[in-house]
Design a protein around this motif. Structure first.
Motif, short mmCIF file in Angstrom:
data_model
loop_
_atom_site.label_atom_id
_atom_site.label_comp_id
_atom_site.label_asym_id
_atom_site.label_seq_id
_atom_site.Cartn_x
_atom_site.Cartn_y
_atom_site.Cartn_z
N CYS A 93 0.84 -1.20 0.00
CA CYS A 93 0.00 0.00 0.00
C CYS A 93 0.87 1.25 0.00
CB CYS A 93 -0.91 0.00 1.22
SG CYS A 93 -1.83 1.53 1.39
N CYS A 130 -0.46 3.29 3.84
CA CYS A 130 -0.21 2.70 5.17
C CYS A 130 0.91 1.67 5.14
CB CYS A 130 -1.48 2.09 5.75
SG CYS A 130 -1.98 0.54 4.97
N CYS A 158 -7.02 1.55 3.82
CA CYS A 158 -6.99 3.00 3.66
C CYS A 158 -7.37 3.45 2.25
CB CYS A 158 -5.61 3.55 4.03
SG CYS A 158 -4.32 3.01 2.93
N CYS A 168 -5.97 -0.66 -1.34
CA CYS A 168 -5.79 -1.17 0.02
C CYS A 168 -7.13 -1.22 0.77
CB CYS A 168 -4.82 -0.25 0.77
SG CYS A 168 -4.60 -0.68 2.49
#
Ligand SMILES: [Zn+2]
Length: 397
Positions: A11, A14, A37, A34
């Motif tokens: 990701c 994050c 997030c 992701c």
């Protein structure tokens, strides 16, 4: 089927990792953004596992399988890449620039640089066992997706806005793809895909698939190899979704990490002034793009009001010491015509935006007589020759 250096998906926000293995079809397909997030995920490679000599030479994109997620034997390919770098000496003279090379991506299988990415993304989706792939696209990605899906009789569904060029719409069907023409602009096609397609599908939109921009990085290996690994003073390219900027800079960075070059050239991303969220954020010094409220450019391929790779593109441009800038539609058309009429290369509308950006950079002496630059023609002029022809009519030709 996986290449040795491919680790998995990470990701961009994050940092969560997803290991991709043979037993996880969703991960193989790309798995979308992701789940934590919603940021795009990017392929991650262990470059220590790559022998730099194995990617120094290559006639086609998949010859550099060591830095792609899958091995070439697994790939759905039509010999994409291997495009020429054309020496444009008359253009260089006119601009007062030391040297100009046009990396002519119009010579890909469907006439677009995006073939490099869709080849990888459709390979991934097919390997995952998907029954249906889809994307919303200004035109070229939908055409390219349909073209690769046809190799394995995989069902594909392109959502394109009404303004998409006739050549794109026609060729989606010619390649065996299904298509919905959505009234309005690209944002309307994106909304229609999300609300109307009821079957399960793998979304191959830019940065919905983590593989599209990843395939695009092969442009960088090639343009550097074409120059015998002599780093140019600048690379000038058009920007819409941001995928080309991100892919090219990823490729440049990999070449540096592999020791093939010593530094990164500045990358200049050029947008049409009528839809320029990346350039506007750049000029404001922001890290994030804001959706463009009134998209309006003749260059439909770049009319991306809410670029999914906008933030990543801004970071990539900054990493290289380049910049983002805008040009007017008339300047883009004029530049495409000027290159075609003096250098033979049939520059498409988006390539015209890059060429006009080169003009602007030469005029303000960002690029000068000591500089040796590469400009990307990302699509064939024959995708929308009517637009170029009507520009001439506007001048009384
Ligand atoms: Zn995340």
């Amino acid at each position: 089927m996986f290449s040795d250096a491919f680790v998995g998906l990470t990701c961009t926000d994050c940092g969560a990792s997803l290991v991709v293995d043979d037993a996880d079809p969703e991960a193989i397909a790309g798995a979308g953004p992701c789940p934590d997030c919603a940021a795009p995920r990017l392929p991650e490679y262990d470059l220590d596992a790559v022998d730099a000599e194995s990617v120094r030479e290559g006639l086609r994109a998949w010859d550099r399988e060591a830095v792609l997620p899958f091995d070439a034997d697994s790939a759905l390919s039509a010999a994409e890449g291997g495009t020429p770098s054309v020496d444009a000496s008359r253009l260089a003279d006119e601009l007062g620039v030391g040297r100009v090379e046009i990396k002519d991506e119009s010579r890909n299988p469907t006439g677009s640089v995006l073939d490099r990415g869709l080849s990888v993304a459709v390979t991934a989706a097919d390997a995952s066992g998907a029954d249906l792939i889809a994307c919303a696209s200004p035109g070229n990605a939908g055409q390219s997706m349909a073209a690769y899906a046809g190799q394995v009789d995989l069902r594909s569904y392109a959502f394109v806005p009404t303004r998409s060029p006739f050549s794109n719409k026609a060729m989606v069907n010619v390649h065996g793809g299904e298509m919905k023409v959505v009234p309005g602009r690209l944002g309307d096609a994106v909304d229609a895909l999300e609300t109307e397609l009821q079957s399960d599908y793998v979304n191959l939109g830019a940065f919905s698939s983590p593989y599209r921009h990843d395939g695009l990085k092969t442009v960088s290996y090639e343009l550097l190899a074409d120059r015998k690994w002599d780093v140019p003073d600048a690379i000038v390219l058009p920007a819409g979704t941001g995928e080309l900027v991100v892919g090219v800079v990823d490729g440049l960075r990999e070449c540096e990490e592999l020791g093939l070059v010593d530094d990164l050239p500045p990358v200049y991303a050029v947008q049409a002034a009528g839809c320029a969220p990346i350039a506007a954020a750049w000029e404001a010094g922001d890290d994030e793009t804001v959706e463009w409220s009134t998209p309006d450019t003749i260059v439909g391929e770049l009319e991306v009001a809410d670029p999914p790779g906008g933030d990543l593109a801004l970071a990539a441009i900054r990493e290289t010491g380049g910049a983002a800038l805008t040009v007017e539609d008339d300047e883009a058309l004029e530049s495409a015509v000027a290159v075609a009429s003096t250098e033979t290369v049939e520059v498409g509308l988006a390539g015209g935006v890059a060429a006009a950006g080169l003009w602007a950079l030469a005029e303000d002496n960002t690029i000068d007589a000591t500089d040796d630059v590469v400009v990307l023609n990302t699509e064939a002029a024959t995708k929308a020759p009517d637009v170029l022809r009507s520009h001439l009519m506007g001048q009384g030709v």
